[in-house]
Design a protein around this motif. Sequence first.
Motif, PDB file in Angstrom:
ATOM      1  N   GLY A  57       0.758  -1.239   0.000  1.00 30.62           N
ATOM      2  CA  GLY A  57       0.000   0.000   0.000  1.00 30.62           C
ATOM      3  C   GLY A  57       0.788   1.289   0.000  1.00 30.62           C
ATOM      4  N   GLU A  58       1.450   1.622   1.103  1.00 33.11           N
ATOM      5  CA  GLU A  58       2.100   2.922   1.223  1.00 33.11           C
ATOM      6  C   GLU A  58       3.288   3.075   0.268  1.00 33.11           C
ATOM      7  N   VAL A  59       4.080   2.036   0.113  1.00 33.78           N
ATOM      8  CA  VAL A  59       5.223   2.097  -0.795  1.00 33.78           C
ATOM      9  C   VAL A  59       4.729   2.243  -2.235  1.00 33.78           C
ATOM     10  N   LYS A  60       3.767   1.435  -2.616  1.00 30.09           N
ATOM     11  CA  LYS A  60       3.208   1.501  -3.967  1.00 30.09           C
ATOM     12  C   LYS A  60       2.636   2.894  -4.244  1.00 30.09           C
ATOM     13  N   ASP A  61       1.876   3.405  -3.292  1.00 36.70           N
ATOM     14  CA  ASP A  61       1.274   4.732  -3.463  1.00 36.70           C
ATOM     15  C   ASP A  61       2.338   5.808  -3.646  1.00 36.70           C
ATOM     16  N   ARG A  62       3.412   5.731  -2.862  1.00 37.90           N
ATOM     17  CA  ARG A  62       4.476   6.726  -2.970  1.00 37.90           C
ATOM     18  C   ARG A  62       5.185   6.619  -4.315  1.00 37.90           C
ATOM     19  N   GLU A  65       3.073   8.191  -6.917  1.00 40.42           N
ATOM     20  CA  GLU A  65       3.150   9.653  -6.800  1.00 40.42           C
ATOM     21  C   GLU A  65       4.380  10.193  -7.518  1.00 40.42           C
TER      22      GLU A  65
END
Length: 102
Positions: A57-62, A65
């Motif tokens: 989640g967070e790594v993929k989202d970053r 971005e």
Amino acid sequence: MLSRERLPAAAEVPTITEDGGPALESATWMMVLAPAGVPAEITNRLSRKIADIVLAGEVKDRLIEWAIIPSGWSPDRTGRFLADEIARWAGVIKAAGVKPEL
């Protein structure tokens, strides 16, 4: 933009083809490589662990971005991609007469 499709981080920016330009495609890519001869069980395990991280989640989202599209490819798929890139750009380099500078 030289990608085949618009990037989520810049969805308002058309691809060069959408903007009336030639059908060009190029991207910057990153991959983890291991020396020849590393056992497949190790490269496969490493590949799975890296995919787990970059697709989380967070790594993929970053990454998205930053206009990076995480893939989590297998070692075989990565090898085919790299071979295709080498073949494609070798032709461009040869046709342009590019010589390395030392």
